[in-house]
Design an enzyme around this catalytic site. Structure first.
Site, PDB file in Angstrom:
ATOM      1  N   ASN A   1      -5.373   2.780  -2.788  1.00 58.81           N
ATOM      2  CA  ASN A   1      -6.626   3.485  -3.095  1.00 58.81           C
ATOM      3  C   ASN A   1      -6.208   4.971  -3.242  1.00 58.81           C
ATOM      4  OD1 ASN A   1      -8.249   1.053  -2.906  1.00 58.81           O
ATOM      5  ND2 ASN A   1      -8.768   1.646  -0.697  1.00 58.81           N
TER       6      ASN A   1
ATOM      7  N   ASP B   1       0.838  -1.125   0.063  1.00 59.89           N
ATOM      8  CA  ASP B   1       0.044   0.028  -0.072  1.00 59.89           C
ATOM      9  C   ASP B   1       1.050   1.166   0.056  1.00 59.89           C
ATOM     10  OD1 ASP B   1      -2.165   1.854   0.456  1.00 59.89           O
ATOM     11  OD2 ASP B   1      -1.833   1.657   2.359  1.00 59.89           O
TER      12      ASP B   1
ATOM     13  N   GLY C   1      -0.110   4.973   1.297  1.00 59.11           N
ATOM     14  CA  GLY C   1      -0.419   5.773   2.234  1.00 59.11           C
ATOM     15  C   GLY C   1       0.053   5.285   3.785  1.00 59.11           C
TER      16      GLY C   1
END
Length: 200
Positions: A108, A6, A8
């Site tokens: 995302n 991921d 963040g």
């Protein structure tokens, strides 16, 4: 092995409170008011799936929070979420690739941020074999379909993949598919995981 990171709070530090602070200053609305009204709800999720435009996202989010901002002001606040890249994470990505592993980013994210972080933090893309971004794929974590998509595109089974994310819901979704999933709780989670001889 396939290592899926991921972005963040895994590869780069982010803080939504910085965003709200800028919007508070620009709109004159009390910070406490914005904290109370700001949610990562359906509008946010639609934007991350690429279902609404940046302008629609800004308008709808401002409406939800009860503030008036120009698109430029909204964008300035939105980009202030980024604090800085985590060099120890980038170093791990680089080492894994040097050892012949496949290293990808699964995030995302949205078009507004895509205009910012690749320019300011190019080392993320430079040390990844591929970027899988929600707004390009039309789906977002924790949807199992996005994990299956990455595995299929990369040609790995779930058992051959390791996934790092700072959101428990995403980690649980990956784990349910048979992926080794690790919850990242701070900047030292990755170094701890790869300490000693674990990078092989």
């Amino acid at each position: 092995m396939l290592y899926i990171f991921d972005m963040g709070n895994v590869l780069i530090d982010i803080d939504f409170k910085r965003v709200l602070g800028v919007w508070s200053n620009l709109s004159g609305a009390p910070l406490a008011h914005l904290i109370e009204r700001f949610t990562l709800g359906e509008v946010f999720q639609k934007h991350e799936r690429g279902e609404i435009s940046d302008q629609q996202f800004a308008e709808q989010l401002c409406h939800e929070m009860g503030i008036a901002l120009s698109f430029e002001q909204f964008s300035a606040g939105w980009q202030s979420i980024f604090i800085g890249v985590r060099p120890e994470a980038i170093a791990i990505m680089k080492t894994l690739r040097e050892q012949g592993h496949r290293v990808v980013v699964l995030s995302n994210t949205n078009r507004l941020h895509l205009e910012h972080w690749p320019v300011h933090y190019p080392e993320i893309e430079q040390n990844a074999d591929a970027l899988y971004l929600s707004q390009d794929l039309g789906m977002r974590k924790p949807d199992p379909a996005i994990f299956k998509y990455v595995l299929e595109k990369e040609g790995f089974t779930p058992q051959e993949a390791v996934f790092f994310d700072d959101v428990a819901e995403n980690v649980n979704a990956a784990s349910a598919l048979g992926i080794q999933a690790i919850l990242v709780t701070d900047s030292q989670t990755l170094p701890r995981h790869f300490s000693g001889d674990q990078i092989t």
